[in-house]
Design an enzyme around this catalytic site. Structure first.
Site, short mmCIF file in Angstrom:
data_model
loop_
_atom_site.label_atom_id
_atom_site.label_comp_id
_atom_site.label_asym_id
_atom_site.label_seq_id
_atom_site.Cartn_x
_atom_site.Cartn_y
_atom_site.Cartn_z
N ASP A 73 -0.10 1.39 4.06
CA ASP A 73 1.07 2.28 4.06
C ASP A 73 1.62 2.42 2.64
O ASP A 73 2.56 3.17 2.40
CB ASP A 73 2.14 1.83 5.06
CG ASP A 73 2.70 0.45 4.75
OD1 ASP A 73 2.18 -0.24 3.85
OD2 ASP A 73 3.67 0.05 5.44
N SER A 74 0.96 1.73 1.68
CA SER A 74 1.24 1.98 0.25
C SER A 74 0.95 3.43 -0.08
O SER A 74 1.31 3.89 -1.16
CB SER A 74 0.39 1.05 -0.63
OG SER A 74 -0.97 1.11 -0.26
N LYS A 108 -3.46 -3.32 10.82
CA LYS A 108 -2.73 -4.38 10.10
C LYS A 108 -1.25 -4.20 10.34
O LYS A 108 -0.77 -3.06 10.38
CB LYS A 108 -3.03 -4.35 8.60
CG LYS A 108 -2.21 -5.37 7.80
CD LYS A 108 -2.71 -5.58 6.38
CE LYS A 108 -2.20 -4.62 5.38
NZ LYS A 108 -0.73 -4.53 5.27
N GLU A 160 0.64 -11.84 0.54
CA GLU A 160 1.07 -11.07 -0.64
C GLU A 160 2.23 -11.75 -1.38
O GLU A 160 3.18 -12.24 -0.75
CB GLU A 160 1.50 -9.65 -0.20
CG GLU A 160 2.01 -8.82 -1.38
CD GLU A 160 2.17 -7.33 -1.09
OE1 GLU A 160 1.81 -6.88 0.03
OE2 GLU A 160 2.66 -6.62 -1.98
O1 KIV Z 1 -0.12 -1.06 2.03
C1 KIV Z 1 -0.90 -1.72 1.33
O2 KIV Z 1 -1.60 -1.21 0.44
C2 KIV Z 1 -0.99 -3.15 1.60
C3 KIV Z 1 -1.78 -3.98 0.62
C4 KIV Z 1 -1.10 -4.03 -0.66
C5 KIV Z 1 -2.10 -5.30 1.17
O3 KIV Z 1 -0.44 -3.62 2.53
#
Ligand code: KIV
Length: 275
Positions: free
Chosen positions: A44-45, A113, A182
């Site tokens: 979700d980044s 996730k 993280e």
């Molecule tokens: O959203 C994302 O990219 C993540 C990673 C940084 C683990 O959760």
């Protein structure tokens, strides 16, 4: 060979490191896949690096499905994990299962996730019971940025370190097949990894995790709004792109692009008949 939950399990058993990167589109997913990565996370980044939001809070299920399905089409061998966005699972166990199901059916994920430890144990268990593999995410969980008061390293006090260990235990007991850790001190992530029966995937958590993950724009130097300490730039693709864009603009301005070899031809006879 397609990477699956079994690949992750075997890697932990054999002490072999697991490599993961994020991707959000077909072309990038294809390149990362061809490079031989184990897993691709549609994080979700994407809210930050693709959509220009300040944080991940505004990302929707539709965003995740749209980008997830594009990545799934490009990932032939990598395991595709799609993030559950903010408020798609915190609200209830029912919402969690329904939304995880959508990411599998419409996004064509191989796993989902979600962020959190003890507090999302029931959601993880229910999703796993529905036949959907879950990757957990503990430590600095960006969807809780407002609760943390910013991007802060987690687990630094005795109480916080113990909470991280409890979270790791809870997600494993709930049935997660792996866990992202993280933004925690490397020595603490090492202890979590030693005590964990499932693979730990670190980001800002030191070298002793069972695997590593980075946001691809960060490691390629394509995103500079915010660069955490744990990011290593493996290339300066952002600079290469900017120089190529500049060359293109210069050639368009000068009229040297397109050149003869970039143009289609037609019989002179046809052209003459048009005058
Ligand atoms: O959203 C994302 O990219 C993540 C990673 C940084 C683990 O959760």
């Amino acid at each position: 060979m397609k990477n699956t939950v079994l690949t992750f399990k075997k890697a932990k058993e054999e002490g072999k490191k697991i490599s993961m990167l994020t991707a959000y589109d077909y072309s990038t997913a294809s390149l990362i896949d061809e490079a031989g990565i184990n897993g691709i996370l549609v994080g979700d980044s994407l809210g930050n690096v693709m959509l220009g939001y300040e944080d991940t809070v505004s990302v929707t299920m539709e965003d995740m499905i749209h980008h997830g399905a594009a990545v799934a089409r490009g990932a032939k061998n990598a395991m595709v994990v799609i993030d559950m966005p903010f408020m798609s699972y915190q609200t209830s166990v029912y919402d969690a299962v329904v939304n995880a199901g959508r990411l599998m059916k419409e996004g064509r994920a191989n796993a989902v996730k979600l962020e959190g430890g003890v507090e999302v144990k029931e959601q993880i268990k229910a999703i796993v019971d529905a036949g959907i593999p879950v990757m957990a995410h503990i430590g600095l969980t960006p969807q809780s940025i407002n609760a943390f008061g910013g991007h802060r390293v987690q687990g630094k006090t005795e109480a916080a370190a113990k909470k991280l260990l409890e979270d790791a235990k809870a997600v494993e007991e709930a049935g997660a097949f792996s866990v992202v850790i993280e933004g925690v001190p490397a020595a603490l992530a090492k202890i979590v990894t030693e005590r964990s029966g499932i693979p730990t995937i670190g980001i800002g958590a030191g070298k002793d995790c069972d695997g590593q993950i980075l946001v691809y724009q960060d490691m390629l130097g394509m995103y500079s709004d915010f660069t955490p300490k744990f990011v290593k730039k493996f290339a300066n693709v952002g600079e290469v792109m900017k120089n190529a864009f500049k060359s293109y603009i210069e050639e368009v301005d000068a009229g040297t692009f397109p050149a003869k070899e970039n143009c289609y031809t037609i019989d002179e006879d046809v052209i003459e008949k048009l005058y």
